[in-house]
Design a protein around this motif. Structure first.
Motif, PDB file in Angstrom:
ATOM      1  N   GLY A 173     -35.561  44.806  30.236  1.00  0.00           N
ATOM      2  CA  GLY A 173     -35.478  43.565  29.470  1.00  0.00           C
ATOM      3  C   GLY A 173     -35.514  42.297  30.288  1.00  0.00           C
ATOM      4  O   GLY A 173     -35.600  41.204  29.723  1.00  0.00           O
ATOM      5  N   VAL A 174     -35.470  42.396  31.613  1.00  0.00           N
ATOM      6  CA  VAL A 174     -35.485  41.223  32.485  1.00  0.00           C
ATOM      7  C   VAL A 174     -36.907  41.000  33.006  1.00  0.00           C
ATOM      8  O   VAL A 174     -37.487  41.889  33.647  1.00  0.00           O
ATOM      9  CB  VAL A 174     -34.515  41.388  33.668  1.00  0.00           C
ATOM     10  CG1 VAL A 174     -34.600  40.183  34.604  1.00  0.00           C
ATOM     11  CG2 VAL A 174     -33.091  41.579  33.165  1.00  0.00           C
ATOM     12  N   THR A 175     -37.454  39.834  32.739  1.00  0.00           N
ATOM     13  CA  THR A 175     -38.794  39.495  33.202  1.00  0.00           C
ATOM     14  C   THR A 175     -38.726  38.891  34.594  1.00  0.00           C
ATOM     15  O   THR A 175     -38.074  37.866  34.804  1.00  0.00           O
ATOM     16  CB  THR A 175     -39.476  38.503  32.251  1.00  0.00           C
ATOM     17  OG1 THR A 175     -39.515  39.068  30.928  1.00  0.00           O
ATOM     18  CG2 THR A 175     -40.895  38.195  32.704  1.00  0.00           C
ATOM     19  N   ALA A 212     -39.962  46.449  43.426  1.00  0.00           N
ATOM     20  CA  ALA A 212     -38.771  46.390  42.582  1.00  0.00           C
ATOM     21  C   ALA A 212     -38.154  47.778  42.421  1.00  0.00           C
ATOM     22  O   ALA A 212     -38.865  48.768  42.242  1.00  0.00           O
ATOM     23  CB  ALA A 212     -39.127  45.817  41.215  1.00  0.00           C
ATOM     24  N   LEU A 213     -36.829  47.848  42.458  1.00  0.00           N
ATOM     25  CA  LEU A 213     -36.115  49.110  42.288  1.00  0.00           C
ATOM     26  C   LEU A 213     -35.905  49.384  40.801  1.00  0.00           C
ATOM     27  O   LEU A 213     -35.430  48.513  40.057  1.00  0.00           O
ATOM     28  CB  LEU A 213     -34.764  49.052  43.002  1.00  0.00           C
ATOM     29  CG  LEU A 213     -33.944  50.341  43.018  1.00  0.00           C
ATOM     30  CD1 LEU A 213     -34.681  51.431  43.796  1.00  0.00           C
ATOM     31  CD2 LEU A 213     -32.564  50.087  43.629  1.00  0.00           C
ATOM     32  N   VAL A 214     -36.251  50.586  40.373  1.00  0.00           N
ATOM     33  CA  VAL A 214     -36.161  50.976  38.970  1.00  0.00           C
ATOM     34  C   VAL A 214     -35.629  52.401  38.880  1.00  0.00           C
ATOM     35  O   VAL A 214     -36.080  53.275  39.634  1.00  0.00           O
ATOM     36  CB  VAL A 214     -37.540  50.919  38.272  1.00  0.00           C
ATOM     37  CG1 VAL A 214     -37.397  51.147  36.778  1.00  0.00           C
ATOM     38  CG2 VAL A 214     -38.254  49.615  38.552  1.00  0.00           C
ATOM     39  N   LYS A 258     -36.423  51.291  31.024  1.00  0.00           N
ATOM     40  CA  LYS A 258     -37.459  50.600  30.255  1.00  0.00           C
ATOM     41  C   LYS A 258     -38.203  49.658  31.197  1.00  0.00           C
ATOM     42  O   LYS A 258     -37.584  48.914  31.958  1.00  0.00           O
ATOM     43  CB  LYS A 258     -36.835  49.829  29.097  1.00  0.00           C
ATOM     44  CG  LYS A 258     -37.847  49.319  28.079  1.00  0.00           C
ATOM     45  CD  LYS A 258     -37.164  48.731  26.871  1.00  0.00           C
ATOM     46  CE  LYS A 258     -36.506  49.786  26.014  1.00  0.00           C
ATOM     47  NZ  LYS A 258     -37.496  50.692  25.381  1.00  0.00           N
ATOM     48  N   ILE A 259     -39.508  49.714  31.158  1.00  0.00           N
ATOM     49  CA  ILE A 259     -40.327  48.880  32.035  1.00  0.00           C
ATOM     50  C   ILE A 259     -41.498  48.340  31.225  1.00  0.00           C
ATOM     51  O   ILE A 259     -41.832  48.863  30.160  1.00  0.00           O
ATOM     52  CB  ILE A 259     -40.828  49.688  33.261  1.00  0.00           C
ATOM     53  CG1 ILE A 259     -41.344  48.761  34.376  1.00  0.00           C
ATOM     54  CG2 ILE A 259     -41.907  50.703  32.850  1.00  0.00           C
ATOM     55  CD1 ILE A 259     -41.577  49.471  35.695  1.00  0.00           C
ATOM     56  N   GLY A 260     -42.110  47.291  31.708  1.00  0.00           N
ATOM     57  CA  GLY A 260     -43.265  46.731  31.027  1.00  0.00           C
ATOM     58  C   GLY A 260     -43.871  45.597  31.814  1.00  0.00           C
ATOM     59  O   GLY A 260     -43.527  45.362  32.977  1.00  0.00           O
ATOM     60  N   PHE A 261     -44.783  44.882  31.182  1.00  0.00           N
ATOM     61  CA  PHE A 261     -45.460  43.742  31.788  1.00  0.00           C
ATOM     62  C   PHE A 261     -45.411  42.561  30.835  1.00  0.00           C
ATOM     63  O   PHE A 261     -45.497  42.725  29.616  1.00  0.00           O
ATOM     64  CB  PHE A 261     -46.927  44.060  32.079  1.00  0.00           C
ATOM     65  CG  PHE A 261     -47.179  44.883  33.312  1.00  0.00           C
ATOM     66  CD1 PHE A 261     -47.589  44.284  34.490  1.00  0.00           C
ATOM     67  CD2 PHE A 261     -47.009  46.262  33.283  1.00  0.00           C
ATOM     68  CE1 PHE A 261     -47.833  45.045  35.625  1.00  0.00           C
ATOM     69  CE2 PHE A 261     -47.260  47.038  34.408  1.00  0.00           C
ATOM     70  CZ  PHE A 261     -47.673  46.425  35.582  1.00  0.00           C
ATOM     71  N   LEU A 307     -39.895  54.793  31.043  1.00  0.00           N
ATOM     72  CA  LEU A 307     -40.420  55.654  32.091  1.00  0.00           C
ATOM     73  C   LEU A 307     -39.916  57.081  31.876  1.00  0.00           C
ATOM     74  O   LEU A 307     -38.781  57.285  31.452  1.00  0.00           O
ATOM     75  CB  LEU A 307     -39.958  55.160  33.463  1.00  0.00           C
ATOM     76  CG  LEU A 307     -40.610  53.890  33.995  1.00  0.00           C
ATOM     77  CD1 LEU A 307     -39.848  53.391  35.218  1.00  0.00           C
ATOM     78  CD2 LEU A 307     -42.070  54.152  34.355  1.00  0.00           C
ATOM     79  N   PRO A 308     -40.718  58.083  32.177  1.00  0.00           N
ATOM     80  CA  PRO A 308     -40.237  59.466  32.057  1.00  0.00           C
ATOM     81  C   PRO A 308     -39.048  59.720  32.986  1.00  0.00           C
ATOM     82  O   PRO A 308     -39.059  59.315  34.153  1.00  0.00           O
ATOM     83  CB  PRO A 308     -41.458  60.293  32.477  1.00  0.00           C
ATOM     84  CG  PRO A 308     -42.636  59.401  32.252  1.00  0.00           C
ATOM     85  CD  PRO A 308     -42.151  58.024  32.552  1.00  0.00           C
TER      86      PRO A 308
END
Length: 232
Positions: A29-31, A72-74, A79-82, A147-148
């Motif tokens: 949720g953070v852009t 970026a660490l994930v 949840k990820i996106g562009f 992400l899986p």
């Protein structure tokens, strides 16, 4: 007629108004700031699309491995996106690919060459047996997905592409808008992502999902081009 410098600049700016880039990752949720963890593309100013599916720019819109960004660490399963620089103007479909960085190098130093890419997300049109077709990506400013959880830990490139189909009735008429982010997956699983494809190489210009008239006759069905989505 001789064009002045100001007129040329205006024409370029007008052309770019309908085009878009993917400058920001969204993580839970953070852009993130533009071009912080997404490689700044060669077209970041003119926003011109790729139309040749065999062009090296189809990979990350740069052939320069020094087009670096921070990684970026994930967490796996996050949840990820562009986020785009402006809303999507053209009717089309979305694909998201990832590629695991080989041991001994980093996401910032890797060019993503070879059969290393797998699809993790896609957004296709809504069809109705040939009576109508609509595109959920119309006017989209951002998108996110999960992400899986089985995604193995390590560094990856993550690549978003929107394929604009408004001129796809002619060969090489489809327009590819794209961006490549750099992420490091923590807390990953033991999944085996695939099938693996090369970019460029994954598409054929005459693929019926790329060379298609979306206006007439209205497509009865549609399948996003490329491999099936790996869901872990």
């Amino acid at each position: 007629m001789k064009l002045t410098a100001s007129t040329c600049a205006l024409l370029v700016a007008t052309q770019a108004l309908g085009h878009y880039t993917f400058p920001s990752l969204i993580i839970n949720g953070v852009t993130l700031p533009a071009w912080q963890s997404v490689r700044r593309t060669n077209n970041w100013e003119d926003r011109n699309p790729v139309t040749d599916v065999n062009n090296i720019n189809l990979r990350c819109y740069t052939s320069q491995t020094n087009a670096k960004a921070s990684t970026a660490l994930v967490n796996a399963g996050s949840k990820i996106g562009f986020a785009l620089n402006q809303s999507i103007y053209h009717k089309g479909v979305m694909n998201v690919y990832m590629a695991k960085v080989p041991q001994g190098t980093t996401a910032a130093d890797w060019d993503g060459a070879g059969n290393v890419w797998f699809k993790v997300h896609e957004i296709g049109p809504i069809t109705n047996g040939g009576s109508s077709i609509s595109f959920p990506t119309d006017d989209m400013l951002r998108f996110e997905f999960d992400l899986p959880r089985a995604l193995p830990s390590g560094q990856y490139l993550i690549r978003a592409e929107h394929i604009a189909l408004q001129e796809a009735a002619q060969v090489n008429g489809a327009q590819f808008y794209l961006g490549c982010g750099q992420i490091e997956i923590a807390g990953g699983g033991n999944g085996n992502p695939g099938p693996l494809v090369a970019i460029p190489g994954v598409y054929d210009a005459r693929d019926t999902s790329i060379h298609i008239d979306i206006y007439w006759p209205v497509p009865a069905t549609y399948r996003n081009p490329g491999p099936a989505v790996w869901r872990g």
